[in-house]
Design a protein around this motif. Structure first.
Motif, PDB file in Angstrom:
ATOM      1  N   UNK A  42      15.378  -7.318 -25.015  1.00 42.75           N
ATOM      2  CA  UNK A  42      14.072  -6.304 -24.450  1.00 42.75           C
ATOM      3  C   UNK A  42      14.317  -5.982 -23.186  1.00 42.75           C
ATOM      4  N   UNK A  43      14.809  -6.757 -22.038  1.00 44.62           N
ATOM      5  CA  UNK A  43      14.918  -6.205 -20.931  1.00 44.62           C
ATOM      6  C   UNK A  43      15.913  -5.084 -20.564  1.00 44.62           C
ATOM      7  N   UNK A  44      17.091  -5.033 -21.531  1.00 47.05           N
ATOM      8  CA  UNK A  44      17.910  -4.043 -21.414  1.00 47.05           C
ATOM      9  C   UNK A  44      17.255  -2.697 -22.040  1.00 47.05           C
ATOM     10  N   UNK A  45      16.425  -2.657 -23.165  1.00 42.83           N
ATOM     11  CA  UNK A  45      15.785  -1.668 -23.608  1.00 42.83           C
ATOM     12  C   UNK A  45      14.682  -1.188 -22.604  1.00 42.83           C
ATOM     13  N   UNK A  46      14.285  -2.009 -21.744  1.00 44.11           N
ATOM     14  CA  UNK A  46      13.098  -1.323 -21.009  1.00 44.11           C
ATOM     15  C   UNK A  46      13.879  -0.830 -19.676  1.00 44.11           C
ATOM     16  N   UNK A  47      14.996  -1.206 -19.368  1.00 44.96           N
ATOM     17  CA  UNK A  47      15.837  -0.714 -18.179  1.00 44.96           C
ATOM     18  C   UNK A  47      16.496   0.584 -18.598  1.00 44.96           C
ATOM     19  N   UNK A  48      16.770   0.697 -19.877  1.00 45.82           N
ATOM     20  CA  UNK A  48      17.535   2.147 -20.410  1.00 45.82           C
ATOM     21  C   UNK A  48      16.277   3.117 -20.436  1.00 45.82           C
ATOM     22  N   UNK A  49      15.157   2.711 -20.779  1.00 50.80           N
ATOM     23  CA  UNK A  49      14.186   3.676 -21.044  1.00 50.80           C
ATOM     24  C   UNK A  49      13.583   4.193 -19.610  1.00 50.80           C
ATOM     25  N   UNK A  50      14.094   3.621 -18.360  1.00 54.54           N
ATOM     26  CA  UNK A  50      13.480   3.981 -17.238  1.00 54.54           C
ATOM     27  C   UNK A  50      14.197   5.610 -16.959  1.00 54.54           C
TER      28      UNK A  50
END
Length: 189
Positions: free
Chosen positions: A181-189
């Motif tokens: 989930x951390x990766x997805x939050x980071x990639x959405x930025x």
């Protein structure tokens, strides 16, 4: 009646040699909700065979299944299963092909089946789960599966149809890459 029997045999035998697959396109988070996009591979020969089914009064269902799976050391855990379908048939009164969307229950109509099929190649913004309910340190994958189901539009031929034609084709599971989930939050930025 013999002609209908021969058409069903030819079409059902030709569908086994070509497969459609439901591929995972991407996962993303928007407003703390995890979404997925998936797409179906395009195979013109399969769609030509399906068009023959539809033209002969068979209703075709494309059943989509998307699973969110938490990776564990021994046994993976299913977090969420999403079932969607598209129902395709020919309306003999209006002389149009129809696709029914299971999420919205909205019908889309067109006289050209190829143009109509473009509506089902890709499924976008499928709501999976609230991302706050997932542990951001765990690893997850998406599994996708497509099945094609056939139903007779004429009830008086149901017994005959069920004897000569397999009811559903199940196509093997495909898996996405692992993500957190951390990766997805980071990639959405």
């Amino acid at each position: 009646m013999k002609l209908v029997f021969i058409i069903f045999i030819i079409i059902s035998s030709s569908l086994y040699s070509y497969e459609l697959r439901l591929h995972f396109l991407r996962g993303y988070i928007y407003n703390d909700i995890l979404y997925a996009d998936v797409y179906m591979g395009k195979n013109d020969l399969v769609y030509e065979n399906i068009e023959r089914y539809i033209d002969n009064g068979i209703i075709v269902f494309f059943n989509f299944r998307i699973d969110l799976v938490k990776k564990n050391f021994l046994i993976d855990e299913n977090i969420r299963e999403i079932y969607l379908y598209r129902k395709i048939y020919y309306d003999f009164f209006t002389k149009e092909y129809v696709v029914l969307n299971s999420e919205t229950m909205r019908e889309t109509r067109n006289t050209n089946l190829n143009n109509l099929m473009k509506n089902i190649y890709q499924l976008n913004k499928i709501e999976i789960v609230n991302a706050n309910k997932l542990n951001s340190n765990n690893k997850y994958i998406f599994r996708t599966r497509l099945s094609i189901q056939f139903q007779n539009a004429y009830p008086y031929l149901s017994v005959f149809f069920n004897i000569i034609t397999p009811i559903q084709y199940r196509i093997k599971w495909l898996k996405s890459d692992e993500f957190s989930i951390k990766e997805l939050y980071y990639n959405n930025m």
